[in-house]
Design an enzyme around this catalytic site. Structure first.
Site, PDB file in Angstrom:
ATOM      1  N   CYS A   8      81.069  14.860   3.777  1.00  0.00           N
ATOM      2  CA  CYS A   8      82.108  14.556   2.799  1.00  0.00           C
ATOM      3  C   CYS A   8      82.816  15.875   2.485  1.00  0.00           C
ATOM      4  O   CYS A   8      82.185  16.821   2.027  1.00  0.00           O
ATOM      5  CB  CYS A   8      81.481  13.971   1.530  1.00  0.00           C
ATOM      6  SG  CYS A   8      82.644  13.979   0.154  1.00  0.00           S
TER       7      CYS A   8
ATOM      8  N   TYR B 210      34.423  23.766  22.490  1.00  0.00           N
ATOM      9  CA  TYR B 210      34.124  22.666  23.401  1.00  0.00           C
ATOM     10  C   TYR B 210      34.058  23.049  24.871  1.00  0.00           C
ATOM     11  O   TYR B 210      33.987  22.174  25.733  1.00  0.00           O
ATOM     12  CB  TYR B 210      35.141  21.545  23.209  1.00  0.00           C
ATOM     13  CG  TYR B 210      36.580  22.019  23.113  1.00  0.00           C
ATOM     14  CD1 TYR B 210      37.216  22.620  24.187  1.00  0.00           C
ATOM     15  CD2 TYR B 210      37.293  21.871  21.927  1.00  0.00           C
ATOM     16  CE1 TYR B 210      38.521  23.053  24.099  1.00  0.00           C
ATOM     17  CE2 TYR B 210      38.601  22.299  21.825  1.00  0.00           C
ATOM     18  CZ  TYR B 210      39.218  22.893  22.915  1.00  0.00           C
ATOM     19  OH  TYR B 210      40.492  23.332  22.820  1.00  0.00           O
TER      20      TYR B 210
ATOM     21  N   CYS C 242      81.891   9.573  -3.740  1.00  0.00           N
ATOM     22  CA  CYS C 242      83.223   9.819  -4.297  1.00  0.00           C
ATOM     23  C   CYS C 242      84.333   9.099  -3.549  1.00  0.00           C
ATOM     24  O   CYS C 242      85.494   9.180  -3.933  1.00  0.00           O
ATOM     25  CB  CYS C 242      83.501  11.319  -4.340  1.00  0.00           C
ATOM     26  SG  CYS C 242      83.716  12.022  -2.710  1.00  0.00           S
TER      27      CYS C 242
ATOM     28  N   CYS D 245      82.765   8.501   1.727  1.00  0.00           N
ATOM     29  CA  CYS D 245      81.635   9.016   0.960  1.00  0.00           C
ATOM     30  C   CYS D 245      81.121   7.954  -0.018  1.00  0.00           C
ATOM     31  O   CYS D 245      81.904   7.423  -0.814  1.00  0.00           O
ATOM     32  CB  CYS D 245      82.046  10.274   0.187  1.00  0.00           C
ATOM     33  SG  CYS D 245      80.713  10.881  -0.854  1.00  0.00           S
TER      34      CYS D 245
ATOM     35  N   CYS E 114      82.666  16.035  -5.622  1.00  0.00           N
ATOM     36  CA  CYS E 114      81.704  15.002  -5.242  1.00  0.00           C
ATOM     37  C   CYS E 114      80.382  15.272  -5.966  1.00  0.00           C
ATOM     38  O   CYS E 114      79.756  16.322  -5.768  1.00  0.00           O
ATOM     39  CB  CYS E 114      81.555  15.037  -3.728  1.00  0.00           C
ATOM     40  SG  CYS E 114      80.338  13.900  -3.085  1.00  0.00           S
TER      41      CYS E 114
ATOM     42  N   LYS F  75      38.894  14.854  20.282  1.00  0.00           N
ATOM     43  CA  LYS F  75      39.952  15.787  20.679  1.00  0.00           C
ATOM     44  C   LYS F  75      40.598  16.296  19.393  1.00  0.00           C
ATOM     45  O   LYS F  75      41.319  15.565  18.717  1.00  0.00           O
ATOM     46  CB  LYS F  75      40.981  15.076  21.558  1.00  0.00           C
ATOM     47  CG  LYS F  75      42.020  16.012  22.135  1.00  0.00           C
ATOM     48  CD  LYS F  75      42.840  15.279  23.188  1.00  0.00           C
ATOM     49  CE  LYS F  75      43.859  16.169  23.850  1.00  0.00           C
ATOM     50  NZ  LYS F  75      44.769  16.840  22.960  1.00  0.00           N
TER      51      LYS F  75
ATOM     52  N   ASP G  73      43.007  18.216  16.882  1.00  0.00           N
ATOM     53  CA  ASP G  73      44.445  18.432  16.948  1.00  0.00           C
ATOM     54  C   ASP G  73      44.812  19.709  16.206  1.00  0.00           C
ATOM     55  O   ASP G  73      45.171  19.689  15.026  1.00  0.00           O
ATOM     56  CB  ASP G  73      45.167  17.219  16.337  1.00  0.00           C
ATOM     57  CG  ASP G  73      46.628  17.189  16.724  1.00  0.00           C
ATOM     58  OD1 ASP G  73      47.017  17.964  17.618  1.00  0.00           O
ATOM     59  OD2 ASP G  73      47.378  16.390  16.137  1.00  0.00           O
TER      60      ASP G  73
ATOM     61  N   LYS H 222      44.242   9.299  24.205  1.00  0.00           N
ATOM     62  CA  LYS H 222      44.958   9.616  22.961  1.00  0.00           C
ATOM     63  C   LYS H 222      45.059   8.393  22.062  1.00  0.00           C
ATOM     64  O   LYS H 222      45.343   7.287  22.539  1.00  0.00           O
ATOM     65  CB  LYS H 222      46.364  10.113  23.289  1.00  0.00           C
ATOM     66  CG  LYS H 222      46.365  11.381  24.137  1.00  0.00           C
ATOM     67  CD  LYS H 222      46.911  12.528  23.360  1.00  0.00           C
ATOM     68  CE  LYS H 222      48.192  13.013  23.927  1.00  0.00           C
ATOM     69  NZ  LYS H 222      48.867  13.995  23.190  1.00  0.00           N
TER      70      LYS H 222
ATOM     71  N   GLU I 190      33.704  13.308  23.503  1.00  0.00           N
ATOM     72  CA  GLU I 190      33.968  14.266  22.408  1.00  0.00           C
ATOM     73  C   GLU I 190      35.224  13.876  21.659  1.00  0.00           C
ATOM     74  O   GLU I 190      36.059  13.143  22.175  1.00  0.00           O
ATOM     75  CB  GLU I 190      34.215  15.671  22.997  1.00  0.00           C
ATOM     76  CG  GLU I 190      33.057  16.202  23.760  1.00  0.00           C
ATOM     77  CD  GLU I 190      33.376  17.545  24.425  1.00  0.00           C
ATOM     78  OE1 GLU I 190      34.430  18.140  24.133  1.00  0.00           O
ATOM     79  OE2 GLU I 190      32.549  17.979  25.234  1.00  0.00           O
TER      80      GLU I 190
HETATM   81  S1  IVH Z   1      38.505  20.483  27.069  1.00  0.00           S
HETATM   82  C1  IVH Z   1      40.058  22.433  31.130  1.00  0.00           C
HETATM   83  N1  IVH Z   1      37.760  19.380  24.819  1.00  0.00           N
HETATM   84  O1  IVH Z   1      43.281  19.545  24.079  1.00  0.00           O
HETATM   85  C2  IVH Z   1      40.250  21.636  29.877  1.00  0.00           C
HETATM   86  N2  IVH Z   1      39.997  20.170  24.960  1.00  0.00           N
HETATM   87  O2  IVH Z   1      45.132  18.593  26.245  1.00  0.00           O
HETATM   88  C3  IVH Z   1      39.558  22.203  28.721  1.00  0.00           C
HETATM   89  N3  IVH Z   1      41.291  19.900  22.876  1.00  0.00           N
HETATM   90  O3  IVH Z   1      44.133  22.592  25.591  1.00  0.00           O
HETATM   91  C4  IVH Z   1      39.845  21.491  27.470  1.00  0.00           C
HETATM   92  N4  IVH Z   1      39.673  18.988  21.687  1.00  0.00           N
HETATM   93  O4  IVH Z   1      43.508  22.598  23.115  1.00  0.00           O
HETATM   94  C5  IVH Z   1      38.778  19.955  25.487  1.00  0.00           C
HETATM   95  N5  IVH Z   1      36.928  18.407  22.889  1.00  0.00           N
HETATM   96  C6  IVH Z   1      37.923  18.991  23.536  1.00  0.00           C
HETATM   97  C7  IVH Z   1      39.182  19.216  22.937  1.00  0.00           C
HETATM   98  C8  IVH Z   1      40.200  19.803  23.687  1.00  0.00           C
HETATM   99  C9  IVH Z   1      40.923  19.420  21.677  1.00  0.00           C
HETATM  100  C10 IVH Z   1      42.633  20.419  23.192  1.00  0.00           C
HETATM  101  C11 IVH Z   1      42.653  21.761  23.871  1.00  0.00           C
HETATM  102  C12 IVH Z   1      43.279  21.544  25.216  1.00  0.00           C
HETATM  103  C13 IVH Z   1      44.035  20.283  25.001  1.00  0.00           C
HETATM  104  C14 IVH Z   1      44.150  19.539  26.307  1.00  0.00           C
END
Ligand code: IVH
Length: 667
Positions: free
Chosen positions: A423, A224, A408, A405, A429, A114, A116, A311, A112
């Site tokens: 300064c 998710y 000046c 500075c 200045c 992740k 942000d 990451k 999946e």
């Molecule tokens: S699973 C028990 N799936 O990332 C863990 N988390 O570092 C359940 N996040 O707190 C989280 N996309 O805020 C999961 N596809 C994804 C995610 C996801 C973003 C965030 C979420 C979590 C943090 C974990």
């Protein structure tokens, strides 16, 4: 060789230092990745030496986004985080561990994105959304149901009928790039501070007290994770497809994967493709699909053993330093800035990046024409994260912070206890003078249309305006002497100057450029002192008695009004007709209706803030107390009054008065 004990102590100190630079000073000293490596090393050493446990170790910080204005709710299942890595081999090692734990049994992985943003937990009962809670400290969070209801992609009532009667669903609230850019453009126009990234914008928005504003900001949410008894399927993927059919937004890029090789391909594909997505992502998540296998693998104290986050590394580029410039701000603060050979990074050309202060500059050990690493992670603002010393010419000189500075020539002074140099030549200045003029005329201050950065400098250089009060002596004739200013432009400026006379007193206080007096402090000061004379003559003690005014701000105000130049300016502004007091009708009523009464404030209000109610109580002879006791005369209760306070009040038979009734009691 350093022993484990000493290394633990050193790592704790170092990590605390980096946390401070990041969260307090807003100027990170190392990359997220380097930071994570330090934390991981400390975690491993602490696990090896349980006898060195310390509740104050940075590893024991879970981070909290609790805000005092919201009611709290305990999570049914704690909201844990995910183990994470930046390296593909670590993901492969995770999969090998899973294989071993499952004793060779075959398993499917779900890959999946992740997202942000900021995580959210939703509770549904009988197919209806009943509560939305933020992560908070992982155990309990803020109830933000009203705000979440404004997010149009979140279903309030579910489709279909195969959902459990009660369940919890977790996801990420995000602000799409398009909305983020729009919001920041709007904030730039209104001269409000910009959000550094969509994550901060999303979490900041979710915590707003005004749901109408939340609705306007275009948040979105991806889901998710579903929890609770009676889920329709025995695996994550099918459950997520069911969730999708009930009306939730589930990423269309979720994929079932059967081999390590496919995992690596998935990573390599998204490392590039994610840049085309409409929302920010900071990595990928791999989860074991079968719920039975998830149960067998279980959890550590912090994260599930059945999932890992990979990451994305921040995008970075190597480019040559042309020179370091030193720039002087409105308050005299000197900031070193690296001027770079232009380089393309995450779609924009970077030419400059702040080096923040002398300490950061020295830590990087910058030499002339060094090759610098520029990085842009989730942040919008590029930062210099390192030097490629291998490419440094042997005769290159180290770049030193200036002693005088750059504008000046005055000898710089170091701010006590900080890495900052200023300064001291406040009134002679040029960039400081121009900066103060520019600030004074700004949209959130006196809002004088027609004078911008360029004209502020032009006015100063021509000698027409050298202090803010000179603005009110401008005439058509004087303005027409400036290059590029014709009749129409000059009229517009004069009209702007005339309308600035009705700008309220609190904004005038902000416009004066008193060090440490920002917009919020200016409002608090204006409310408390009512007029400029009281502000100019207030003692240190009187200033510190004002809510949120500490010794540093008090010192700064006293210092500001000690200057005869500033006092003279104020007199000229007063003569010009600038507002020097709050209008009568906005002043809080005073009298003695609450004489001798002890009043507790609880909940959230719509007419005044809590601080304002505290002032009203005190101005009417009453005392504001923090907790309910036998001595409490009554409770001023807003919405969502704390349940503990309510229970105590009922036990002791103390009256609870609502906002409207309270206001009707005032003179
Ligand atoms: S699973 C028990 N799936 O990332 C863990 N988390 O570092 C359940 N996040 O707190 C989280 N996309 O805020 C999961 N596809 C994804 C995610 C996801 C973003 C965030 C979420 C979590 C943090 C974990």
């Amino acid at each position: 060789m350093e022993n484990d004990h000493d290394r633990i102590l050193r790592l704790r100190k170092e990590i605390n230092g980096h946390n401070h630079s990041y969260y307090v000073e807003n100027s990170p000293t190392i990359t997220d990745r380097e930071f994570d490596i330090l934390v991981k090393e400390l975690e491993a050493l602490e696990a090896k030496h349980p006898e060195l446990y310390d509740p104050y170790s940075p590893t024991q910080r879970v981070g909290s986004d609790l805000a005092k204005e919201f009611e709290k709710a305990a999570h049914i299942y704690p909201m844990l985080s995910l183990g994470n890595t930046y390296d593909i081999p670590d993901v492969d090692a995770f999969l090998t561990r899973v294989k071993d734990s499952l004793e060779g049994e075959a398993f499917t992985i779900v890959g999946e994105l992740k997202y942000d943003g900021t995580s959210i937990s939703l509770i549904y009962e009988n197919g209806r959304l009943v509560r939305a809670v933020t992560r908070g400290d992982g155990e309990k969070g803020d109830i933000v149901t009203e705000n979440v209801k404004t997010i149009k992609s979140i279903p309030l009532v579910l489709n279909g009928d195969n959902w459990p009667r009660e369940f919890e669903i977790r996801g990420e609230i995000v602000m799409p790039w398009k909305e983020f850019d729009r919001l920041n453009e709007e904030r730039a126009f209104n001269e409000e501070p910009l959000f550094a990234n969509p994550r901060n914008a999303a979490s900041g928005t979710l915590k707003m007290l005004d749901s109408k504003e939340v609705a306007r900001r275009g948040l979105d949410a991806y889901f998710y994770y579903i929890l609770g008894p009676g889920l329709p399927f025995d695996n994550h993927y099918d459950n997520m497809m069911a969730v999708k059919s009930w009306g939730f937004k589930v990423s269309e890029h979720m994929t079932c994967i059967d081999s390590i090789e496919e995992v690596d391909n998935f990573i390599n594909y998204w490392d590039i493709e994610r840049k085309k997505l409409p929302v920010a992502t900071d990595g990928l998540v791999f989860k074991i699909n079968s719920l039975r296998q998830q149960l067998n693998l279980g959890f550590t104290a912090k994260s599930p053993r059945w999932a890992i986050a990979y990451k994305f590394a921040a995008e970075r580029a190597l480019t040559e330093l042309r020179f370091v410039s030193f720039e002087v701000g409105r308050m005299g603060l000197v900031t070193p800035v690296s001027n770079l050979e232009p380089v393309l990074l995450s779609g924009t050309i970077v030419k400059r990046a702040s080096l923040h202060n002398e300490d950061i500059m020295n830590k990087l050990d910058i030499h002339e024409h060094d090759m610098l690493w520029v990085e842009k992670g989730g942040e919008i603002i590029p930062k210099i994260t390192g030097v490629d010393t291998a490419q440094r010419k042997p005769d290159a000189n180290k770049v030193h912070f200036v002693t005088h500075c750059p504008s000046c020539g005055t000898k710089l002074v170091r701010v006590e206890g900080e890495a900052a140099w200023v300064c001291p030549n406040k009134y002679g200045c040029a960039p400081q003078i121009a900066g103060r003029i520019e600030h004074f005329v700004g949209r959130r201050m006196m809002n004088i249309d027609g004078i911008g950065e360029e004209l502020a400098t032009q006015l100063m250089e021509s000698g027409l305006v050298t202090t803010i009060a000179d603005i009110y002596d401008l005439t058509l004739e004087k303005l027409l002497t400036l290059e590029g200013i014709a009749n129409k432009g000059a009229e517009k400026i004069l009209e702007g100057i005339r309308s600035s006379l009705s700008v309220p007193f609190d904004r005038v206080v902000y416009a004066l450029s008193i060090p440490f007096v920002g917009e919020t402090v200016a409002k608090k000061l204006a409310k408390a002192v009512v007029n400029i004379d009281n502000l100019m003559n207030a003692s240190h003690e009187e200033l510190e008695a004002i809510p949120d005014i500490g010794p540093r701000i008090a010192d700064s105000i006293i210092d500001y009004f000690k200057s005869s130049i500033n006092r003279e300016n104020i007199e000229r502004l007063r003569v010009a007709g600038v507002q020097m007091s709050l209008p009568e009708e906005t002043l809080t009523p005073s009298g003695d209706v609450f004489l001798g009464k002890t009043i507790v404030i609880s909940g959230t209000f719509s007419h005044h803030s809590r601080d304002e109610y505290k002032t009203i109580i005190e101005q009417n002879g009453g005392k504001n107390a923090g907790s309910v006791s036998k001595k409490t005369d009554f409770i001023l209760a807003g919405e969502n009054m704390g349940p503990a306070k309510l229970e105590k009040a009922q036990q002791l038979g103390i009256p609870v008065i609502d906002e409207k009734t309270f206001l009707s009691m005032l003179p």
